[in-house]
Motif scaffolding. Structure first.
Motif, PDB file in Angstrom:
ATOM      1  N   LYS A   2      31.265  34.087  37.251  1.00 58.08           N
ATOM      2  CA  LYS A   2      32.354  33.664  38.144  1.00 58.08           C
ATOM      3  C   LYS A   2      31.882  33.828  39.586  1.00 58.08           C
ATOM      4  CE  LYS A   2      37.066  34.978  39.262  1.00 58.08           C
ATOM      5  NZ  LYS A   2      38.228  35.787  38.906  1.00 58.08           N
ATOM      6  N   ASP A  19      32.825  35.022  43.016  1.00 56.99           N
ATOM      7  CA  ASP A  19      33.809  35.859  43.694  1.00 56.99           C
ATOM      8  C   ASP A  19      33.815  35.432  45.164  1.00 56.99           C
ATOM      9  OD1 ASP A  19      35.021  37.959  45.199  1.00 56.99           O
ATOM     10  OD2 ASP A  19      34.719  39.315  43.492  1.00 56.99           O
ATOM     11  N   THR A  63      29.096  36.653  40.040  1.00 58.37           N
ATOM     12  CA  THR A  63      29.131  37.901  39.273  1.00 58.37           C
ATOM     13  C   THR A  63      29.313  37.596  37.785  1.00 58.37           C
ATOM     14  OG1 THR A  63      31.517  38.084  39.573  1.00 58.37           O
ATOM     15  CG2 THR A  63      30.142  39.212  41.198  1.00 58.37           C
ATOM     16  N   GLU A  89      31.384  37.758  34.583  1.00 55.06           N
ATOM     17  CA  GLU A  89      32.797  37.943  34.250  1.00 55.06           C
ATOM     18  C   GLU A  89      32.970  38.461  32.826  1.00 55.06           C
ATOM     19  OE1 GLU A  89      36.830  35.531  35.014  1.00 55.06           O
ATOM     20  OE2 GLU A  89      35.431  34.460  33.715  1.00 55.06           O
TER      21      GLU A  89
END
Length: 139
Positions: A33, A35, A42, A44
């Motif tokens: 995902k 951020d 990052t 998830e």
């Protein structure tokens, strides 16, 4: 190091978990995902080695973009056990335009960080990455 086009950095964990999937096969899939607050990609969610393709597709949000890696096992026509690592850029039609642009502009650089991807798929709806598509792209 941030990506000049989108300003996205790639968290070290992204590469580490990918190496675990590739070398040790400790994960079936990884969902990444972006951020936006941290301006980085990052991890998830990690899929257990025994999880199915359906578990993987059910883990993708219906209305938000994600990057994902899936380790697909299959048997060839010659009856050989093989595996292909898929990179899937998930960008559902109903997701926010800003999000789609962010994921699209960061994709190539992020993909370069993951050394060992064998097949790439771009999907805007679940039918574009159903199991038949995966099977046909694997061989």
């Amino acid at each position: 190091m941030a990506n000049a086009a989108s300003g996205m950095a790639v968290h070290d964990d992204c590469k580490l978990k990918f190496l675990e999937l590739k070398a040790k096969r400790t994960h079936r899939f990884i969902i990444y995902k972006i951020d936006e607050k941290l301006k980085q990609v990052t991890v998830e969610k990690l899929g257990e080695p025994d999880q199915s393709y359906k578990d993987f597709t059910d883990s993708l949000p219906a209305d938000e973009c994600r990057y994902a890696v899936y380790d697909f096992d299959f048997i060839t026509a010659e009856n050989c056990q093989k595996s292909r690592i898929f990179f899937i850029a998930w960008s559902p039609d109903v997701s926010r335009v800003r999000s789609k642009m962010l994921y699209a502009s960061s994709k190539e650089r992020f993909k370069r960080e993951l050394d060992g991807i064998q097949v790439e798929l771009q999907a805007t709806d679940p039918s574009e990455m159903d199991l038949d598509v995966i099977k046909s792209r694997a061989s």
